[in-house]
Design a protein around this motif. Structure first.
Motif, PDB file in Angstrom:
ATOM      1  N   VAL A 183       0.817  -1.209   0.000  1.00  0.00           N
ATOM      2  CA  VAL A 183       0.000   0.000   0.000  1.00  0.00           C
ATOM      3  C   VAL A 183       0.856   1.268   0.000  1.00  0.00           C
ATOM      4  O   VAL A 183       0.620   2.193  -0.784  1.00  0.00           O
ATOM      5  N   GLU A 184       1.881   1.311   0.859  1.00  0.00           N
ATOM      6  CA  GLU A 184       2.684   2.525   1.001  1.00  0.00           C
ATOM      7  C   GLU A 184       3.944   2.498   0.145  1.00  0.00           C
ATOM      8  O   GLU A 184       4.526   3.558  -0.119  1.00  0.00           O
ATOM      9  N   GLY A 185       4.396   1.289  -0.249  1.00  0.00           N
ATOM     10  CA  GLY A 185       5.654   1.202  -0.981  1.00  0.00           C
ATOM     11  C   GLY A 185       6.838   1.611  -0.150  1.00  0.00           C
ATOM     12  O   GLY A 185       7.846   2.117  -0.657  1.00  0.00           O
ATOM     13  N   ARG A 186       6.749   1.389   1.167  1.00  0.00           N
ATOM     14  CA  ARG A 186       7.786   1.865   2.073  1.00  0.00           C
ATOM     15  C   ARG A 186       9.045   0.998   1.981  1.00  0.00           C
ATOM     16  O   ARG A 186       8.975  -0.216   1.840  1.00  0.00           O
ATOM     17  N   PHE A 187      10.203   1.662   2.062  1.00  0.00           N
ATOM     18  CA  PHE A 187      11.478   0.948   2.145  1.00  0.00           C
ATOM     19  C   PHE A 187      11.593   0.363   3.544  1.00  0.00           C
ATOM     20  O   PHE A 187      11.526   1.083   4.538  1.00  0.00           O
ATOM     21  N   LEU A 188      11.769  -0.967   3.622  1.00  0.00           N
ATOM     22  CA  LEU A 188      11.696  -1.663   4.912  1.00  0.00           C
ATOM     23  C   LEU A 188      13.060  -1.953   5.531  1.00  0.00           C
ATOM     24  O   LEU A 188      13.152  -2.707   6.497  1.00  0.00           O
ATOM     25  N   GLY A 189      14.100  -1.379   4.984  1.00  0.00           N
ATOM     26  CA  GLY A 189      15.421  -1.574   5.577  1.00  0.00           C
ATOM     27  C   GLY A 189      16.288  -2.499   4.751  1.00  0.00           C
ATOM     28  O   GLY A 189      15.902  -3.004   3.698  1.00  0.00           O
ATOM     29  N   GLY A 190      17.477  -2.749   5.259  1.00  0.00           N
ATOM     30  CA  GLY A 190      18.430  -3.566   4.524  1.00  0.00           C
ATOM     31  C   GLY A 190      19.302  -2.700   3.627  1.00  0.00           C
ATOM     32  O   GLY A 190      19.143  -1.479   3.533  1.00  0.00           O
ATOM     33  N   ARG A 191      20.227  -3.343   2.948  1.00  0.00           N
ATOM     34  CA  ARG A 191      21.121  -2.606   2.068  1.00  0.00           C
ATOM     35  C   ARG A 191      20.390  -2.254   0.772  1.00  0.00           C
ATOM     36  O   ARG A 191      19.586  -3.036   0.266  1.00  0.00           O
ATOM     37  N   PRO A 192      20.638  -1.081   0.220  1.00  0.00           N
ATOM     38  CA  PRO A 192      19.995  -0.729  -1.049  1.00  0.00           C
ATOM     39  C   PRO A 192      20.557  -1.574  -2.184  1.00  0.00           C
ATOM     40  O   PRO A 192      21.733  -1.959  -2.150  1.00  0.00           O
ATOM     41  N   PRO A 193      19.755  -1.874  -3.206  1.00  0.00           N
ATOM     42  CA  PRO A 193      20.281  -2.622  -4.353  1.00  0.00           C
ATOM     43  C   PRO A 193      21.389  -1.830  -5.048  1.00  0.00           C
ATOM     44  O   PRO A 193      21.379  -0.590  -5.036  1.00  0.00           O
ATOM     45  N   TYR A 194      22.311  -2.542  -5.637  1.00  0.00           N
ATOM     46  CA  TYR A 194      23.363  -1.889  -6.421  1.00  0.00           C
ATOM     47  C   TYR A 194      22.706  -1.017  -7.492  1.00  0.00           C
ATOM     48  O   TYR A 194      21.818  -1.461  -8.215  1.00  0.00           O
ATOM     49  N   GLY A 195      23.120   0.234  -7.570  1.00  0.00           N
ATOM     50  CA  GLY A 195      22.486   1.181  -8.481  1.00  0.00           C
ATOM     51  C   GLY A 195      21.676   2.228  -7.746  1.00  0.00           C
ATOM     52  O   GLY A 195      21.329   3.265  -8.316  1.00  0.00           O
ATOM     53  N   TYR A 196      21.384   1.968  -6.487  1.00  0.00           N
ATOM     54  CA  TYR A 196      20.630   2.919  -5.664  1.00  0.00           C
ATOM     55  C   TYR A 196      21.440   3.264  -4.416  1.00  0.00           C
ATOM     56  O   TYR A 196      22.341   2.525  -3.999  1.00  0.00           O
ATOM     57  N   THR A 197      21.059   4.379  -3.814  1.00  0.00           N
ATOM     58  CA  THR A 197      21.562   4.748  -2.501  1.00  0.00           C
ATOM     59  C   THR A 197      20.369   5.223  -1.677  1.00  0.00           C
ATOM     60  O   THR A 197      19.265   5.361  -2.211  1.00  0.00           O
ATOM     61  N   LEU A 198      20.569   5.457  -0.405  1.00  0.00           N
ATOM     62  CA  LEU A 198      19.470   5.842   0.469  1.00  0.00           C
ATOM     63  C   LEU A 198      19.431   7.354   0.665  1.00  0.00           C
ATOM     64  O   LEU A 198      20.472   7.999   0.788  1.00  0.00           O
ATOM     65  N   ALA A 199      18.208   7.887   0.700  1.00  0.00           N
ATOM     66  CA  ALA A 199      18.015   9.314   0.928  1.00  0.00           C
ATOM     67  C   ALA A 199      17.026   9.520   2.065  1.00  0.00           C
ATOM     68  O   ALA A 199      16.142   8.689   2.291  1.00  0.00           O
ATOM     69  N   ASP A 200      17.166  10.627   2.773  1.00  0.00           N
ATOM     70  CA  ASP A 200      16.263  10.978   3.865  1.00  0.00           C
ATOM     71  C   ASP A 200      14.950  11.492   3.279  1.00  0.00           C
ATOM     72  O   ASP A 200      14.931  12.426   2.472  1.00  0.00           O
ATOM     73  N   LEU A 201      13.822  10.881   3.700  1.00  0.00           N
ATOM     74  CA  LEU A 201      12.511  11.278   3.202  1.00  0.00           C
ATOM     75  C   LEU A 201      11.708  12.058   4.223  1.00  0.00           C
ATOM     76  O   LEU A 201      10.501  12.253   4.053  1.00  0.00           O
ATOM     77  N   GLY A 202      12.326  12.487   5.309  1.00  0.00           N
ATOM     78  CA  GLY A 202      11.609  13.274   6.298  1.00  0.00           C
ATOM     79  C   GLY A 202      11.277  12.485   7.545  1.00  0.00           C
ATOM     80  O   GLY A 202      11.623  11.299   7.672  1.00  0.00           O
ATOM     81  N   PRO A 203      10.583  13.106   8.507  1.00  0.00           N
ATOM     82  CA  PRO A 203      10.257  12.448   9.772  1.00  0.00           C
ATOM     83  C   PRO A 203       9.458  11.168   9.566  1.00  0.00           C
ATOM     84  O   PRO A 203       8.702  11.029   8.606  1.00  0.00           O
ATOM     85  N   HIS A 204       9.626  10.247  10.497  1.00  0.00           N
ATOM     86  CA  HIS A 204       8.916   8.970  10.450  1.00  0.00           C
ATOM     87  C   HIS A 204       7.409   9.192  10.583  1.00  0.00           C
ATOM     88  O   HIS A 204       6.957  10.131  11.247  1.00  0.00           O
ATOM     89  N   LEU A 205       6.609   8.315   9.918  1.00  0.00           N
ATOM     90  CA  LEU A 205       5.160   8.461   9.960  1.00  0.00           C
ATOM     91  C   LEU A 205       4.589   8.126  11.335  1.00  0.00           C
ATOM     92  O   LEU A 205       3.507   8.595  11.689  1.00  0.00           O
ATOM     93  N   ASN A 206       5.305   7.292  12.089  1.00  0.00           N
ATOM     94  CA  ASN A 206       4.871   6.984  13.449  1.00  0.00           C
ATOM     95  C   ASN A 206       5.224   8.163  14.364  1.00  0.00           C
ATOM     96  O   ASN A 206       6.405   8.514  14.498  1.00  0.00           O
ATOM     97  N   PRO A 207       4.214   8.819  14.981  1.00  0.00           N
ATOM     98  CA  PRO A 207       4.518  10.009  15.795  1.00  0.00           C
ATOM     99  C   PRO A 207       5.545   9.769  16.887  1.00  0.00           C
ATOM    100  O   PRO A 207       6.400  10.627  17.145  1.00  0.00           O
ATOM    101  N   ALA A 208       5.467   8.599  17.536  1.00  0.00           N
ATOM    102  CA  ALA A 208       6.414   8.313  18.617  1.00  0.00           C
ATOM    103  C   ALA A 208       7.840   8.218  18.077  1.00  0.00           C
ATOM    104  O   ALA A 208       8.784   8.733  18.679  1.00  0.00           O
TER     105      ALA A 208
END
Length: 579
Positions: A176-201
């Protein structure tokens, strides 16, 4: 069924179990899979244990605290480091304690583990105290056994419920959300900050969501691999071309995440992984692999399970409904590649049909190349069995190894000499020395590494700072400043926890000389067995002996090692007339 804890505690009070001189050891366990704080968990479990024994004259010695961190409750005690250390202490007559108190039975026992563990305590005359039953366990009391069995079943049920909840949540977040669930990014990609977590806590804790973005250095390489493959180049040709041009392989480009791989040259498997990864189409994909729990030893169920990674069929993958990150190739290109791979008998969804080889290799999986230390593959030529190590010239240059393109070893040249060497090593007059050498050469018990010790120290330091910062907040300090301090320390704490949670290299269980001698005795007269064995039976004998054969072509010799030997001990067997 309702458990009357008050009645059980009253029954204990009527019996004379308590000795004011009792010295206790403590056992607890925490799983960090749910981001639990190991130190906080240890403290509250220790507090429960002390509340049980203090009023009855018991004391827990600081030197006898056994606490497993990051070990699954499904592992039997013998396979948890601290629990196994406690079992070893039970066998020592000068152990220094006369009873063991458990912090929480749900964390200590799983399934039928209590029934397998309590007899050891009874055998060595050590009491086992549990808060939920109000005191020591009476091995002859059926009610106590029933209560602890219930706790074991509840522990197993709790773990299964957590697994179901986590898997269901991850599937929903992917689809539903297409959320990145962790782990190493596939070769060809890197990780970027998408803002605060959706969980308020979690957002209040300073945690952010992360997502995949194209890596400018490696994304063009992925696109090149797809283009070359559709142009007709095979996996091996693509890998050789990338290595020859000095383009870093996935493990070479990201050495921090791949210290266990050589990282110098491209392999066919690395190219195949890229060609079969649907995440390059821009959609998030989860559940391509699953973790199965299988028996560690089918002949000894008490050893518990071990985890095995297996590929799921395509219809079990969970794919996001929308494109959630920048695609590197379009969906049509990806499908064309999969069709070509399917036609070649590889790729996702293809299942190789298992069949019995008409010409079995008796040394299958046991022969290694002494130049590159890779396993040699079986190959038949003119009706004879050979073992071959094929090494591309580009790989040899990259690894600075003087390696021929192909190294061959004929099976017929080694089997006879191998049997002669085994007959000499396991002859009656030499058997005791061989067994002693095998026992002495096993891997030593693992010692906690320096990074792990440093991580534990940093974790304790972070907890101290957090307590000070919270006290400062309560004293009226500036909330903005203190919150910044807390966020920084929590990040440091998270890094230390990741080090502690990282998987440790698993070592095979050490065998005693008696166990090794018993294993060899079960094989019988090895000379007679090998003389009468057909190829399949001969291969099984070699497998049970744990043979490892390393072929050194420059010397025309094979080094023979029998596991659990793990060092340089072994006989050199001459082949092809070598001396």
């Amino acid at each position: 069924m309702t458990i009357d804890h008050a009645r059980i505690a009253a029954d204990f009070a009527k019996e004379s179990f308590v000795d004011a001189k009792l010295s206790f050891a403590f056992y607890g366990r925490v799983s960090t899979e749910d981001n639990q704080d190991p130190e906080s968990s240890r403290r509250w479990q220790l507090s429960l244990a002390r509340n049980l024994i203090t009023s009855r004259g018991g004391v827990i010695d600081d030197g006898f605290q056994f606490f497993d961190v990051g070990q699954s409750r499904s592992l039997p005690w013998s396979r948890r480091p601290e629990a196994n250390r406690l079992l070893a202490a039970l066998r020592d007559p000068g152990r220094g304690f006369t009873a063991v108190v458990i912090g929480e039975p749900h964390r200590a026992f799983y399934g039928n583990q209590f029934g397998l563990t309590l007899p050891l305590f009874a055998h060595y005359g050590v009491q086992l105290w549990v808060p939920e039953v109000g005191g020591p366990i009476d091995p002859d009391n059926e009610a106590h056994d029933l209560v602890m069995s219930v706790f074991g079943g509840m522990s197993k049920g709790e773990r299964n419920r957590i697994k179901i909840r986590v898997r269901t949540a991850m599937a929903s977040q992917t689809q539903v959300e297409g959320r990145f669930l962790g782990g190493r990014p596939p070769y060809g990609y890197t990780l970027a900050d998408l803002g605060p977590h959706l969980n308020p806590a979690k957002a209040a804790d300073g945690r952010h969501l992360r997502g995949l973005v194209p890596d400018p250095n490696t994304a063009p390489v992925v696109q090149r691999i797809y283009a070359e493959f559709l142009a007709g180049n095979g996996l091996y040709v693509i890998a050789e071309g990338l290595t020859a041009e000095g383009i870093l392989s996935p493990s070479g480009y990201d050495r921090k995440r791949n210290p266990h791989r050589p990282g110098i040259a491209w392999s066919k498997s690395a190219v195949r992984v890229i060609l079969t990864n649907p995440r390059y189409t821009g959609r998030q994909v989860w559940n391509r692999q699953r973790t199965d729990e299988v028996l560690l030893d089918v002949n000894d169920v008490a050893l518990g399970n071990t985890t095995v990674q297996r590929w799921n069929p395509k219809d079990r993958w969970v794919v996001s409904k929308e494109i959630v990150h920048t695609p590197l190739i379009d969906a049509d290109t990806f499908e064309q590649v999969q069709q070509v791979l399917q036609g070649r008998g590889s790729g996702p969804g293809f299942e190789h049909k298992k069949h019995r080889s008409r010409h079995p290799y008796v040394l299958k999986g046991l022969v290694y190349c002494g130049l590159c230390h890779r396993r040699m593959q079986g190959q038949r030529s003119n009706g004879e069995a050979y073992y071959r190590c094929r090494y591309a010239q580009e790989y040899a240059l990259a690894n600075k190894i003087d390696h021929p393109r192909n190294v061959y070893l004929r099976e017929r040249d080694i089997v006879g000499s191998l049997d002669t060497a085994l007959a000499a090593a396991f002859a009656p007059g030499r058997l005791a020395d061989t067994v002693a050498m095998m026992a002495a050469a096993q891997d030593p018990e693992p010692v906690e590494s320096e990074p792990v010790r440093q991580a534990r120290a940093r974790l304790a330091d972070c907890d101290t700072k957090l307590a000070q910062y919270r006290a400062a907040l309560e004293s009226g300090a500036d909330p903005v400043v203190v919150t910044g301090w807390i966020t920084e320390v929590q990040n440091q704490r998270r890094q230390a926890t990741e080090v502690l949670n990282a998987p440790r290299p698993q070592r095979a269980a050490r065998m005693s000389p008696e166990q090794i001698a018993d294993l060899i005795g079960q094989l019988g007269d090895i000379v007679t067995v090998l003389d009468e064995a057909d190829p399949d039976d001969r291969a099984e004998v070699y497998r049970q002996l744990g043979l490892r054969l390393t072929y050194h072509p420059e010397m025309q010799k094979v080094r023979v090692q029998a596991q659990p030997v793990a060092d340089s001990h072994g006989d050199l067997v001459c082949v092809r007339g070598g001396t």
